[in-house]
Design an enzyme around this catalytic site. Sequence first.
Site, PDB file in Angstrom:
ATOM      1  N   GLY A  38     -19.138 -10.613  52.168  1.00 12.89           N
ATOM      2  CA  GLY A  38     -19.949  -9.835  53.116  1.00 12.89           C
ATOM      3  C   GLY A  38     -21.276 -10.488  53.458  1.00 12.89           C
ATOM      4  O   GLY A  38     -21.936 -10.088  54.404  1.00 12.89           O
ATOM      5  N   GLY A  39     -21.674 -11.474  52.635  1.00 11.38           N
ATOM      6  CA  GLY A  39     -22.895 -12.210  52.947  1.00 11.38           C
ATOM      7  C   GLY A  39     -24.148 -11.374  52.817  1.00 11.38           C
ATOM      8  O   GLY A  39     -24.130 -10.248  52.305  1.00 11.38           O
ATOM      9  N   GLY A  41     -24.824 -19.249  56.763  1.00  8.28           N
ATOM     10  CA  GLY A  41     -25.874 -18.262  57.030  1.00  8.28           C
ATOM     11  C   GLY A  41     -27.288 -18.764  56.830  1.00  8.28           C
ATOM     12  O   GLY A  41     -27.596 -19.939  57.019  1.00  8.28           O
ATOM     13  N   GLY A 100     -41.710  -8.243  62.126  1.00 11.04           N
ATOM     14  CA  GLY A 100     -40.399  -8.394  62.766  1.00 11.04           C
ATOM     15  C   GLY A 100     -39.509  -7.226  62.361  1.00 11.04           C
ATOM     16  O   GLY A 100     -39.980  -6.222  61.808  1.00 11.04           O
ATOM     17  N   VAL A 151     -51.613 -14.503  57.053  1.00 15.32           N
ATOM     18  CA  VAL A 151     -51.645 -14.471  55.587  1.00 15.32           C
ATOM     19  C   VAL A 151     -51.580 -15.906  55.073  1.00 15.32           C
ATOM     20  O   VAL A 151     -50.747 -16.701  55.517  1.00 15.32           O
ATOM     21  CB  VAL A 151     -50.461 -13.639  55.045  1.00 15.32           C
ATOM     22  CG1 VAL A 151     -50.361 -13.768  53.537  1.00 15.32           C
ATOM     23  CG2 VAL A 151     -50.613 -12.185  55.465  1.00 15.32           C
ATOM     24  N   ASP A 204     -25.890 -18.141  61.561  1.00 12.32           N
ATOM     25  CA  ASP A 204     -27.328 -18.364  61.323  1.00 12.32           C
ATOM     26  C   ASP A 204     -27.666 -19.822  61.043  1.00 12.32           C
ATOM     27  O   ASP A 204     -28.824 -20.215  61.172  1.00 12.32           O
ATOM     28  CB  ASP A 204     -27.803 -17.543  60.106  1.00 12.32           C
ATOM     29  CG  ASP A 204     -28.017 -16.074  60.425  1.00 12.32           C
ATOM     30  OD1 ASP A 204     -27.593 -15.639  61.505  1.00 12.32           O
ATOM     31  OD2 ASP A 204     -28.587 -15.368  59.578  1.00 12.32           O
ATOM     32  N   LEU A 209     -28.251 -13.023  63.951  1.00  8.05           N
ATOM     33  CA  LEU A 209     -27.699 -11.671  63.957  1.00  8.05           C
ATOM     34  C   LEU A 209     -26.232 -11.728  63.535  1.00  8.05           C
ATOM     35  O   LEU A 209     -25.500 -12.646  63.940  1.00  8.05           O
ATOM     36  CB  LEU A 209     -27.795 -11.063  65.360  1.00  8.05           C
ATOM     37  CG  LEU A 209     -29.226 -10.881  65.897  1.00  8.05           C
ATOM     38  CD1 LEU A 209     -29.211 -10.536  67.379  1.00  8.05           C
ATOM     39  CD2 LEU A 209     -29.958  -9.799  65.104  1.00  8.05           C
ATOM     40  N   HIS A 247     -22.461  14.978  80.482  1.00  7.87           N
ATOM     41  CA  HIS A 247     -23.687  15.777  80.389  1.00  7.87           C
ATOM     42  C   HIS A 247     -23.469  16.882  79.360  1.00  7.87           C
ATOM     43  O   HIS A 247     -22.431  17.536  79.393  1.00  7.87           O
ATOM     44  CB  HIS A 247     -24.018  16.395  81.735  1.00  7.87           C
ATOM     45  CG  HIS A 247     -25.224  17.293  81.677  1.00  7.87           C
ATOM     46  ND1 HIS A 247     -26.508  16.803  81.573  1.00  7.87           N
ATOM     47  CD2 HIS A 247     -25.326  18.652  81.664  1.00  7.87           C
ATOM     48  CE1 HIS A 247     -27.357  17.824  81.526  1.00  7.87           C
ATOM     49  NE2 HIS A 247     -26.659  18.964  81.566  1.00  7.87           N
TER      50      HIS A 247
HETATM   51  P1  NAI Z   1     -38.983 -12.284  62.388  1.00  6.68           P
HETATM   52  O1  NAI Z   1     -38.928 -13.713  62.725  1.00  6.68           O
HETATM   53  O2  NAI Z   1     -38.283 -11.297  63.223  1.00  6.68           O
HETATM   54  O3  NAI Z   1     -40.533 -11.806  62.309  1.00  6.68           O
HETATM   55  C1  NAI Z   1     -41.458 -12.459  61.439  1.00  6.68           C
HETATM   56  C2  NAI Z   1     -42.877 -12.132  61.851  1.00  6.68           C
HETATM   57  O4  NAI Z   1     -43.744 -12.712  60.859  1.00  6.68           O
HETATM   58  C3  NAI Z   1     -43.295 -12.705  63.184  1.00  6.68           C
HETATM   59  O5  NAI Z   1     -43.809 -11.676  63.990  1.00  6.68           O
HETATM   60  C4  NAI Z   1     -44.350 -13.746  62.828  1.00  6.68           C
HETATM   61  O6  NAI Z   1     -45.359 -13.859  63.802  1.00  6.68           O
HETATM   62  C5  NAI Z   1     -44.908 -13.190  61.513  1.00  6.68           C
HETATM   63  N1  NAI Z   1     -45.588 -14.197  60.669  1.00  6.68           N
HETATM   64  C6  NAI Z   1     -45.201 -15.473  60.466  1.00  6.68           C
HETATM   65  N2  NAI Z   1     -46.081 -16.093  59.612  1.00  6.68           N
HETATM   66  C7  NAI Z   1     -47.039 -15.188  59.287  1.00  6.68           C
HETATM   67  C8  NAI Z   1     -48.208 -15.221  58.456  1.00  6.68           C
HETATM   68  N3  NAI Z   1     -48.570 -16.303  57.786  1.00  6.68           N
HETATM   69  N4  NAI Z   1     -48.959 -14.083  58.345  1.00  6.68           N
HETATM   70  C9  NAI Z   1     -48.609 -12.968  59.017  1.00  6.68           C
HETATM   71  N5  NAI Z   1     -47.505 -12.889  59.824  1.00  6.68           N
HETATM   72  C10 NAI Z   1     -46.724 -13.978  59.946  1.00  6.68           C
HETATM   73  O7  NAI Z   1     -38.528 -12.231  60.849  1.00  6.68           O
HETATM   74  P2  NAI Z   1     -37.841 -11.136  59.920  1.00  6.68           P
HETATM   75  O8  NAI Z   1     -38.283  -9.755  60.227  1.00  6.68           O
HETATM   76  O9  NAI Z   1     -38.079 -11.682  58.548  1.00  6.68           O
HETATM   77  O10 NAI Z   1     -36.305 -11.248  60.283  1.00  6.68           O
HETATM   78  C11 NAI Z   1     -35.580 -12.451  60.017  1.00  6.68           C
HETATM   79  C12 NAI Z   1     -34.367 -12.551  60.905  1.00  6.68           C
HETATM   80  O11 NAI Z   1     -33.421 -11.564  60.590  1.00  6.68           O
HETATM   81  C13 NAI Z   1     -34.693 -12.408  62.385  1.00  6.68           C
HETATM   82  O12 NAI Z   1     -33.945 -13.357  63.089  1.00  6.68           O
HETATM   83  C14 NAI Z   1     -34.220 -11.015  62.703  1.00  6.68           C
HETATM   84  O13 NAI Z   1     -33.802 -10.900  64.060  1.00  6.68           O
HETATM   85  C15 NAI Z   1     -33.058 -10.831  61.739  1.00  6.68           C
HETATM   86  N6  NAI Z   1     -32.896  -9.423  61.421  1.00  6.68           N
HETATM   87  C16 NAI Z   1     -32.462  -8.557  62.338  1.00  6.68           C
HETATM   88  C17 NAI Z   1     -32.365  -7.218  62.058  1.00  6.68           C
HETATM   89  C18 NAI Z   1     -31.893  -6.306  63.099  1.00  6.68           C
HETATM   90  O14 NAI Z   1     -31.488  -6.764  64.151  1.00  6.68           O
HETATM   91  N7  NAI Z   1     -31.923  -5.001  62.866  1.00  6.68           N
HETATM   92  C19 NAI Z   1     -32.721  -6.677  60.765  1.00  6.68           C
HETATM   93  C20 NAI Z   1     -33.178  -7.665  59.868  1.00  6.68           C
HETATM   94  C21 NAI Z   1     -33.265  -8.982  60.201  1.00  6.68           C
END
Ligand code: NAI
Length: 463
Positions: free
Chosen positions: A41-42, A146, A184, A239, A310, A317, A442
């Site tokens: 399932g990864g 992945g 994110g 950060v 990935d 995704l 509706h």
């Molecule tokens: P993300 O890439 O979506 O967001 C990471 C955020 O961290 C960005 O806004 C970036 O500007 C910020 N950032 C980077 N360095 C930083 C720093 N030093 N200090 C503060 N902020 C900083 O990454 P996320 O949320 O970890 O997701 C990873 C991947 O997994 C993405 O490709 C996401 O689309 C996917 N994912 C999708 C989901 C969904 O579709 N429901 C759920 C979980 C993950």
Amino acid sequence: MAEYDFDLLVIGGGPGGYTAAIRAAQLGLHVGCIEREAALGGTCLRVGCIPSKALLESSHHYEAAGREMAAHGVVTSTVQLDLATMMHRKQKAVKTLAGGIAHLLKKNKITRYLGHGRIDGPGRVVVTTTEGDVALGAKTLLIATGSEVAALRGVELDGDRIGTSTEALSYPEVPRRLIVIGAGAIGLELGSVWRRLGAEVVVLEYLDRILPENDAEVAAEAQKVFTSQGILFQLGTRVVAARTDGQRCVVVSDGAEPIEADRVLLCVGRRPCTDGLGLEGVGIQLDERGRIPVGEGFRTAVPGILAIGDCIAGPMLAHKAQEEGVAAVEMLVTGYGHVNYDAIPSVVYTEPEIAAVGKTEEQLKQQGINYRKGVFPYMANGRAVVLGHTWGRVKVLADAVTDRILGVHIIGHHAGDLIAEAAVAIEFGASSEDLGRAIHAHPTLAECVKEAALAVDNRATYI
Ligand code: NAI
């Protein structure tokens, strides 16, 4: 005797890998699948999409019981949190679904190997198992390994108080204060879970906006609603360090006072998982972001080795990996396969949900494409009113000349379900008029999509 053990060996048992393996078996190939974790399932199933959605559902019930039910005339006396039961329910869902995948592999006569796979040459893989190495041969190899959490220099992950989404899916108690690094999808979903359960959640984001991949207008709306729910955002905050200090964690950002918290969640993106795969040995060079370059048919630079999901370019995704897995094996067997990268939906499972497919307004402007925009608010929808979820809107973007739908962005209750018809519309090359003329039941939330499509031509009926 056959020249190879398998027609196709898939490395990785996540959504991309297991889907590719099943489709290949359906097409008549003799397939093996190598996965180093005991559960198939990864990341998605074990420590990602599935467990996070389980916690989002449970924490939503907890919050609704305490705050929303009374408006329906359902009066609860005391609402208590039983975190252990919540976690147990989540794990049960993971176990059930992982068992389902194991069953599907068996049903399709796919041989499963438990161990780490390393490519030893074209068509050759060595699987390191607890009982020693197993050498396998296959006509085609498909890499579907992945991604993993990207580290951030200065942030000392201790696998407990300063951790990633994996730890945040299993905190043993509700933190008093949780610092989320990165606004994110992961940060907002898990931040929402712990806020609902009682934590003070502070999100530190480098950019001056949240959800960098989403339409800016929708992201701004989302920030407003999450703020009203109690999440604290500090934007424009980079950060640079995080460390534990006894039971406390200290997070340091550029030009700001250090902040303390009980726990820290690092979610600043993910990186392709290619370590120990033996890629260099066979002549596969990674690109500047550590991804495996592929060409037509998901072929890598080495004949007989394909890669999907990935670990190659594109959005990280599960459903993108699944489609690529199917397309890769269909191209291999039949010569035809198809992934429409303009029609990949994305969903953030907060409340309200945020869903999108196609281009954002910023992308259309950047590309100089003239578009028309139709917006419809949930507030004007009968179903939204009776559900008590009137916060949200649907935005349809269509080509100004041809009326072809180019993007749909939804923020609101069940946005993740509503986006499906928009993805189908884009896949079929529909115009906003097509969507506006299609009959929607509706009262349903889906009528918001129809009305937003009609609004492109200024003919929404109910606003
Ligand atoms: P993300 O890439 O979506 O967001 C990471 C955020 O961290 C960005 O806004 C970036 O500007 C910020 N950032 C980077 N360095 C930083 C720093 N030093 N200090 C503060 N902020 C900083 O990454 P996320 O949320 O970890 O997701 C990873 C991947 O997994 C993405 O490709 C996401 O689309 C996917 N994912 C999708 C989901 C969904 O579709 N429901 C759920 C979980 C993950």
